[in-house]
Design a protein around this motif. Structure first.
Motif, PDB file in Angstrom:
ATOM      1  N   HIS A  55       0.761  -1.120   0.021  1.00 12.91           N
ATOM      2  CA  HIS A  55      -0.069  -0.137  -0.129  1.00 12.91           C
ATOM      3  C   HIS A  55       0.884   1.213   0.066  1.00 12.91           C
ATOM      4  O   HIS A  55       1.724   1.439   0.737  1.00 12.91           O
ATOM      5  CB  HIS A  55      -0.895   0.029   1.309  1.00 12.91           C
ATOM      6  CG  HIS A  55      -1.995  -0.923   1.150  1.00 12.91           C
ATOM      7  ND1 HIS A  55      -3.119  -0.618   0.357  1.00 12.91           N
ATOM      8  CD2 HIS A  55      -2.148  -2.082   1.492  1.00 12.91           C
ATOM      9  CE1 HIS A  55      -3.838  -1.907   0.615  1.00 12.91           C
ATOM     10  NE2 HIS A  55      -3.321  -2.820   1.347  1.00 12.91           N
ATOM     11  N   LEU A  57       0.136   4.248   0.825  1.00 12.18           N
ATOM     12  CA  LEU A  57      -0.796   5.026   1.381  1.00 12.18           C
ATOM     13  C   LEU A  57      -0.639   6.430   1.181  1.00 12.18           C
ATOM     14  O   LEU A  57      -1.405   7.658   1.309  1.00 12.18           O
ATOM     15  CB  LEU A  57      -1.206   4.778   2.930  1.00 12.18           C
ATOM     16  CG  LEU A  57      -1.837   3.673   3.041  1.00 12.18           C
ATOM     17  CD1 LEU A  57      -1.930   2.977   4.528  1.00 12.18           C
ATOM     18  CD2 LEU A  57      -3.064   2.872   2.152  1.00 12.18           C
ATOM     19  N   VAL A  73      -9.700   1.596   0.805  1.00  9.30           N
ATOM     20  CA  VAL A  73      -8.525   0.790   1.224  1.00  9.30           C
ATOM     21  C   VAL A  73      -8.920  -0.625   1.431  1.00  9.30           C
ATOM     22  O   VAL A  73      -9.720  -0.924   2.368  1.00  9.30           O
ATOM     23  CB  VAL A  73      -8.163   1.469   2.578  1.00  9.30           C
ATOM     24  CG1 VAL A  73      -6.963   0.688   3.266  1.00  9.30           C
ATOM     25  CG2 VAL A  73      -7.860   2.844   2.748  1.00  9.30           C
ATOM     26  N   TRP A  92      -3.968   6.494   8.243  1.00 11.62           N
ATOM     27  CA  TRP A  92      -5.178   6.699   7.300  1.00 11.62           C
ATOM     28  C   TRP A  92      -6.439   7.289   8.119  1.00 11.62           C
ATOM     29  O   TRP A  92      -7.033   8.166   8.006  1.00 11.62           O
ATOM     30  CB  TRP A  92      -5.598   5.579   6.675  1.00 11.62           C
ATOM     31  CG  TRP A  92      -5.256   5.493   5.122  1.00 11.62           C
ATOM     32  CD1 TRP A  92      -4.588   4.661   4.453  1.00 11.62           C
ATOM     33  CD2 TRP A  92      -5.497   6.528   4.466  1.00 11.62           C
ATOM     34  NE1 TRP A  92      -4.264   5.005   3.424  1.00 11.62           N
ATOM     35  CE2 TRP A  92      -4.979   6.140   3.100  1.00 11.62           C
ATOM     36  CE3 TRP A  92      -6.326   7.779   4.070  1.00 11.62           C
ATOM     37  CZ2 TRP A  92      -5.199   6.853   1.826  1.00 11.62           C
ATOM     38  CZ3 TRP A  92      -6.383   8.338   3.036  1.00 11.62           C
ATOM     39  CH2 TRP A  92      -5.984   7.853   1.830  1.00 11.62           C
TER      40      TRP A  92
END
Length: 172
Positions: A55, A57, A73, A92
């Motif tokens: 990921h 992010l 996600v 997140w």
């Protein structure tokens, strides 16, 4: 909500959150339904490539704009298998709360997470109940190939922006 797989549940949330001009940020590759529902409601899909099958992010967070309504996600990601760590999900949730974004957390394959430090639910992260909606599947962990049964959790404490940009609880 319980449904015939995540497809219909994601579409229902599209009815609630999406319209023309809105954006949905997601990893690429991603579950094709995220893109389809985005298109169905006239929104724009903003796709951020996964790097090294993990990921990215921070890159997804940079893609969020004031027009972003949802951030998808998926952990573990389908099809890559990349799972987000606790630290990544904490970042997140902090980001979503600070920037008033709604996280769609797809945990359909959470039963396959075996390493420590990888949360099975976004709700393991403090503050997630204010900014995240989680999807789960009964069919993946049970190996029910061809049988579709999923559920989603929409916390009563979830706060969303309305069409005027004002924050309000999703459940009055």
């Amino acid at each position: 909500m319980v449904g015939n797989g995540s497809n219909e549940l994601i579409e229902l949330l599209g009815h609630v959150f999406l319209g023309p001009g809105d954006e949905v940020v997601m990893a690429d590759p991603a579950f094709v339904v995220y893109r389809l529902v985005t298109l169905l409601f006239g929104a724009t899909s903003v796709e951020v490539p996964l790097r090294n099958w993990t990921h990215d992010l921070p890159a997804m967070a940079r893609a969020v704009t004031p027009r972003t309504k949802l951030v998808c996600v998926c952990s573990p990601n389908n099809p890559t298998g990349a799972a987000a760590t606790r630290a990544q999900l904490e970042a997140w949730v902090e980001y979503a709360r600070r920037h008033e974004a709604i996280l769609l957390f797809d945990a359909a394959y959470e039963a396959y997470i075996t390493q420590p430090g990888y949360p099975h639910s976004i709700y393991e992260i403090p503050g997630a109940r204010e900014c995240a909606i989680e999807f789960r599947s009964f069919s993946k962990s049970g190996g029910f190939t061809g049988t579709r049964c999923a559920f989603t959790v929409v916390p009563k404490t979830l706060v969303a922006r309305d069409d005027k940009g004002e924050r309000r609880p999703l459940h009055p």
